[in-house]
Design an enzyme around this catalytic site. Structure first.
Site, short mmCIF file in Angstrom:
data_model
loop_
_atom_site.label_atom_id
_atom_site.label_comp_id
_atom_site.label_asym_id
_atom_site.label_seq_id
_atom_site.Cartn_x
_atom_site.Cartn_y
_atom_site.Cartn_z
N LYS A 1 1.99 -3.47 6.44
CA LYS A 1 2.35 -3.72 5.03
C LYS A 1 3.86 -3.57 4.83
O LYS A 1 4.48 -4.34 4.11
CB LYS A 1 1.58 -2.76 4.11
CG LYS A 1 0.08 -3.00 4.09
CD LYS A 1 -0.25 -4.30 3.39
CE LYS A 1 -1.74 -4.59 3.35
NZ LYS A 1 -2.06 -5.87 2.70
N TYR B 1 -1.83 0.09 10.07
CA TYR B 1 -2.11 -0.63 8.82
C TYR B 1 -0.90 -0.52 7.88
O TYR B 1 -0.40 -1.53 7.36
CB TYR B 1 -3.37 -0.07 8.16
CG TYR B 1 -3.54 -0.51 6.73
CD1 TYR B 1 -3.93 -1.82 6.45
CD2 TYR B 1 -3.29 0.36 5.67
CE1 TYR B 1 -4.06 -2.24 5.14
CE2 TYR B 1 -3.42 -0.06 4.36
CZ TYR B 1 -3.80 -1.36 4.10
OH TYR B 1 -3.92 -1.78 2.80
N SER C 1 0.82 -1.21 0.00
CA SER C 1 0.00 0.00 0.00
C SER C 1 0.85 1.26 0.00
O SER C 1 1.97 1.27 0.54
CB SER C 1 -0.86 -0.02 1.27
OG SER C 1 -1.49 1.22 1.45
#
Ligand code: UFG
Length: 327
Positions: A148, A144, A120
């Site tokens: 990643k 988050y 991402s």
């Protein structure tokens, strides 16, 4: 044969649909625990073998890899709510990071060393330049994004020590729906701007909140680079096809290099739906950078990828889905 983790999710199922369209004679194994995914997203696909399993279930994943003689994995399975990751980091570390480690351990045992990974632009954090290229510093500002980034690093270790070849695709804002209208975005709760704007147009949401109108952007609202899910799917197939001749890891941005503001999104959603979208301005949402726009030149040069959908087409396909949503 390939294994697609999270293949019943929004982007994963779009990839499976695209793959089976492009390779009608090949079979795909989809692994999904159906916590966020929808079995209906695989409706009408005959060459798909579905396995309900969790990426963290080591023995089960190992059996699936060997039973189907998997030679490459496309790894989508992940939780992906930025806000939730800040409230419940353990959930994200456990599922995204620990789950991926378990998957990689199973792959290692089964000698599967090829993988395409859903990363991402959230790994970059606050941009220090107008267009973000792959060399941009990676300082995620939410859990988050950190999960990643950690997985990218873990994969780099496998490439260095075990000769794995992998590509981490760093998506910007995934949006839009399949042109068939059969599959599309369905999150509970929905937090993304395009489905929320379209729900407001449909009347299933009363008022759209625009988070912040005082950003340093031409109209004061946040700018994002929206990329159609079918374009994402196409990039995965190109990345997958490169793996047999690729050494080590590649990191590639997937965006359009076009930034649209939230106000522009509302305008396009009004044009496409033909309805007024009632909206108000609220304070800025925590952790939202003013603009996130991809330099997508590496995807073009390395993969030969070019997005086919513009913002209008993203909103048209999303509207088509939203008006006849099946799940
Ligand atoms: N927004 C609103 N009102 C809403 C929802 C969103 O104004 O009700 C704004 C946000 O503030 C932001 C823009 O619309 O400026 C886009 O927000 P989204 O929630 O649709 O998407 P994000 O940019 O927050 O998140 C997306 C992906 C994440 C990924 C992230 C990378 O959903 O998975 O991009 O920055 F991590």
């Amino acid at each position: 044969m390939i294994l697609v983790t999270g293949g019943a999710g929004y982007i994963g199922s779009q990839f499976v649909r695209y793959y089976t369209r492009c390779r009608p004679t090949e079979k795909v194994v989809v692994l999904d625990n159906l916590v966020e995914g929808h079995l209906e997203a695989l409706d009408g696909l005959s060459n798909v073998h579905f396995e309900r399993a969790d990426i963290g279930d080591f023995e089960n994943v190992k059996n699936i890899l060997s039973k189907h003689r998997i030679d490459a994995v496309v790894h989508f399975a992940s939780y992906c709510y930025v806000g939730e990751s800040q409230e419940n980091p353990s959930k994200y570390y456990q599922n995204n990071v620990a789950g991926s480690i378990s998957l990689f351990r199973a792959m290692e045992e089964c000698q599967v060393g090829k993988l395409v990974f859903s990363s991402s632009c959230a790994t970059y954090g606050v941009p220090v330049q107008e267009l973000i290229n792959e060399e941009h510093p990676q300082n995620p500002i939410n859990v988050y994004g950190l999960t990643k980034l950690l997985i990218e690093k873990i994969l780099t270790g496998y490439a260095d020590t075990k000769d794995w070849s992998f590509t981490a695709l760093r998506y910007f804002n995934a949006a839009g729906a399949d042109k068939s209208g059969l599959v599309g975005e369905s999150h509970d709760p929905e937090t993304h701007i395009i489905p929320l704007a379209l729900k407001t147009a449909l009347g299933t949401k009363e008022v759209l909140q625009i988070f912040g109108d005082d950003y340093d952007t031409p109209d004061g609202s946040c700018i994002r680079d929206y990329i159609h899910v079918e374009d994402l799917a196409a990039a995965h197939l190109l990345a997958l096809d490169k793996l047999p001749t690729q050494k080590g890891g590649q990191f590639i941005n997937l965006g359009t290099a076009y930034g649209a503001s939230v106000k522009e999104i509302v305008d396009v959603c009004e044009q496409v739906s033909g309805k007024k979208i009632s909206h108000t301005f609220s304070p800025r949402r925590k952790g939202d950078p003013a603009r996130l726009i991809a330099d997508a030149s590496k995807a073009a040069s390395y993969l030969g990828w070019k997005p086919q959908h513009d913002l209008r087409s993203i909103v048209e396909t999303a509207w088509n889905w939203e008006t006849k949503k099946r799940y």
